[in-house]
Design an enzyme around this catalytic site. Structure first.
Site, PDB file in Angstrom:
ATOM      1  N   ASP A  42      42.391  40.818  38.195  1.00  0.00           N
ATOM      2  CA  ASP A  42      41.280  40.045  37.627  1.00  0.00           C
ATOM      3  C   ASP A  42      39.873  40.614  37.830  1.00  0.00           C
ATOM      4  OD1 ASP A  42      43.549  38.517  37.805  1.00  0.00           O
ATOM      5  OD2 ASP A  42      42.643  36.913  38.971  1.00  0.00           O
ATOM      6  N   GLN A  58      39.961  42.576  41.476  1.00  0.00           N
ATOM      7  CA  GLN A  58      41.108  42.458  42.370  1.00  0.00           C
ATOM      8  C   GLN A  58      41.763  43.833  42.483  1.00  0.00           C
ATOM      9  OE1 GLN A  58      42.822  39.310  43.894  1.00  0.00           O
ATOM     10  NE2 GLN A  58      40.593  39.373  44.036  1.00  0.00           N
ATOM     11  N   ARG A 160      42.758  27.997  43.877  1.00  0.00           N
ATOM     12  CA  ARG A 160      42.066  29.292  44.018  1.00  0.00           C
ATOM     13  C   ARG A 160      41.150  29.600  42.837  1.00  0.00           C
ATOM     14  NH1 ARG A 160      47.651  30.496  43.894  1.00  0.00           N
ATOM     15  NH2 ARG A 160      48.400  31.007  41.807  1.00  0.00           N
ATOM     16  N   GLU A 219      44.934  28.938  36.432  1.00  0.00           N
ATOM     17  CA  GLU A 219      44.238  29.939  37.222  1.00  0.00           C
ATOM     18  C   GLU A 219      42.881  30.258  36.579  1.00  0.00           C
ATOM     19  OE1 GLU A 219      47.574  32.401  39.640  1.00  0.00           O
ATOM     20  OE2 GLU A 219      47.235  33.151  37.619  1.00  0.00           O
TER      21      GLU A 219
HETATM   22  C1  FRU Z   1      45.336  35.775  38.485  1.00  0.00           C
HETATM   23  C2  FRU Z   1      45.540  35.654  39.985  1.00  0.00           C
HETATM   24  C3  FRU Z   1      44.552  34.685  40.609  1.00  0.00           C
HETATM   25  C4  FRU Z   1      44.487  35.167  42.026  1.00  0.00           C
HETATM   26  C5  FRU Z   1      44.588  36.658  41.866  1.00  0.00           C
HETATM   27  C6  FRU Z   1      45.287  37.370  42.973  1.00  0.00           C
HETATM   28  O1  FRU Z   1      45.829  36.965  37.971  1.00  0.00           O
HETATM   29  O2  FRU Z   1      46.868  35.253  40.264  1.00  0.00           O
HETATM   30  O3  FRU Z   1      44.916  33.334  40.487  1.00  0.00           O
HETATM   31  O4  FRU Z   1      43.300  34.789  42.654  1.00  0.00           O
HETATM   32  O5  FRU Z   1      45.285  36.875  40.657  1.00  0.00           O
HETATM   33  O6  FRU Z   1      45.195  38.751  42.814  1.00  0.00           O
END
Ligand code: FRU
Length: 483
Positions: A42, A58, A160, A219
């Site tokens: 993300d 990420q 989250r 999410e």
């Molecule tokens: C979405 C997700 C989010 C989480 C992150 C972890 O792709 O699952 O919900 O914060 O990736 O890498």
């Protein structure tokens, strides 16, 4: 050495160890944001701050899989050229030991405040989730303040991806959530000082309203003003495919409505997908200093045969979409590539009036591995029109069915797979092709298709076919390699 220093060193080592292998990949993209090694997912903390654009992401540096994520960081002055900065966050503390998960950034008193999810799992795999704060005075180095939100009542630990904004004298946070009865939801919190947060309630979903039967988890929520309406973007999990809709494992889309900042309520309409292609998830937006609402998405979807991507052999996986400007047109979100991307163009434009009559054509001077195409004034008078890219992806418009299709050779087994949506009349297409990706903006950005695809090495062909008669004006630019 602190745990943080240890993790940083280990990540740097990984970058150095695999640099040659990563760069030798013919499918390494030329102008899309990628991880230097390992896996990217993300977009996080997306903001323009003191003139500079910051995009965090990420990042799993140690493998092409998921795990205890870092926040990697790119910065840019122009949305075209990007600098890879120092790692912003490592999962070094107890409250984030299984990952500094997704989140957002805002400016406050001249500093950058980053909110993210501290993901924690115990030995039995039980999950805990903390919404954490880290503050920076230079946009590069962050001082962790620890958890500022503990799990409110009524939710599971699937809580989250905080997105924070300021409105009417308060700060608000939306969080992706699952209610205790396993419904996807967006939670709303409120604060006066960014440190103390109160849970207001469920903003959308959670077994109520139009999104009552809408999957088991939402999410990456993002709520923002667009053209005077309040758009809520989120990524629901657990929807069943329905005709041409919801074909990927998970979706990413939006509802349009009205947010009442006084009582924290939100009235909204139906859900629409943001992208009809194979690879789009967890988008995040920001408003830049010109007042534009700009989105980045992750060009993949979780749990979708990731390890079969050929880039895995080169020790890297996934990338961002291009930055896209959002507009609201007749209640729908339109996406167009930001104007700055013209800065990628290299050499002169090739321009042709193309007329196809029951034939397949390659157009003189129109091919490449990284290029931009504009097809304007398209007239598919009868039958269908197709553009085949590198022998491995195909865009097809059927004027009879009024359906636009993206096909690709699956990277898992080579079998052709497709994604589709209704398009009443095909007028124009704006297409960005990179070595192994394609983004198609149809009819001024009303419909978008995004996908990775893997053409055979050196296949730079573009083939246009009309079953009957099709005419259009074609422009093509080669695009520079910036990564
Ligand atoms: C979405 C997700 C989010 C989480 C992150 C972890 O792709 O699952 O919900 O914060 O990736 O890498």
């Amino acid at each position: 050495m602190s745990k943080d220093q240890e993790l940083r060193q280990a990540a740097f080592k990984e970058v150095g160890k695999y640099q040659d292998l990563v760069e030798a990949d013919p499918y390494r993209l030329h102008y899309h944001i990628m991880p230097p090694v390992g896996l990217l997912n993300d977009p996080n903390g997306w903001i323009q701050w003191n003139g500079t654009y910051h995009l965090f992401y990420q990042w799993m540096p140690f493998k092409t899989g998921h795990g205890a994520k870092f926040w990697g960081h790119y910065s840019s002055e122009d949305l075209v050229n990007w600098t890879h900065e120092d790692i912003a966050l490592t999962p070094s503390e107890w409250f984030e030991k299984n990952g500094c998960y997704s989140g957002s950034a805002i400016e406050h008193n001249g500093e950058l405040y980053a909110f993210y999810t501290g993901n924690v799992k115990d030995e039995e795999g039980n999950r805990e989730s903390y919404q954490c704060l880290a503050v920076s005075d230079d946009g590069i180095h962050f001082d962790k303040k620890g958890p500022v939100v503990h799990l409110p009542e009524g939710y599971t630990a699937h809580f989250r991806d905080p997105k924070v904004w300021e409105q009417d004298g308060s700060y608000f946070m939306v969080v992706g959530a699952q209610t205790e009865d396993l419904k996807g939801a967006v939670a709303l919190l409120r604060s006066e000082n960014l440190y103390e947060w109160n849970h207001v309630g469920v903003l959308a979903g959670g077994g109520e309203g139009r999104l009552s039967e809408f999957g088991y988890m939402f999410e990456c929520p993002d709520l923002f003003d667009l053209g005077g309406e309040d758009v809520l973007v989120f990524s629901p999990q657990g929807l069943e495919a329905e005709g041409m809709k919801y074909q990927n494992v998970y979706q990413a889309g939006y509802v349009v409505g009205a947010f009442d900042s006084q009582n924290g309520s939100y009235e909204h309409g139906d859900f629409y997908e943001l992208d009809h292609g194979f690879d789009f998830y967890a988008p995040q937006t920001t408003e830049d200093e010109q007042g534009r609402r700009i989105l980045f998405g992750w060009m993949s979807v979780p749990d979708q045969d990731e390890q079969d991507h050929p880039t895995v052999k080169h020790q890297w996986l996934h990338n961002m979409t291009l930055p896209r400007e959002l507009k609201l047109v007749d209640g729908r979100v339109y996406q167009t590539p930001v104007a700055e991307l013209e800065g990628l163009r290299e050499g002169d434009v090739v321009e042709r009036e193309v007329e196809l009559d029951h034939e397949t054509l390659e157009v003189d001077g129109v091919k490449g591995e990284a290029e931009e195409l504009k097809l304007e004034h398209i007239d598919v008078s009868e039958g269908w029109f197709a553009l085949e890219i590198g022998g491995a992806a195909r865009l097809v418009y059927s004027s009879g069915q009024r359906i636009f299709t993206l096909e690709r050779e699956s990277y898992v087994d080579g079998v052709v797979e497709k994604r589709q949506t209704e398009v009443a009349e095909l007028k124009d297409m704006h297409i960005f092709i990179d070595t192994s990706s394609v983004e198609v903006f149809v009819n001024g950005g009303a419909h978008v298709f995004t996908a990775r695809f893997y053409p055979a090495p050196n296949d730079e062909s573009l083939r246009f076919t009309a079953s009957d008669k099709t005419t259009f004006n074609l422009k093509k630019w080669d695009l520079r390699k910036v990564f």
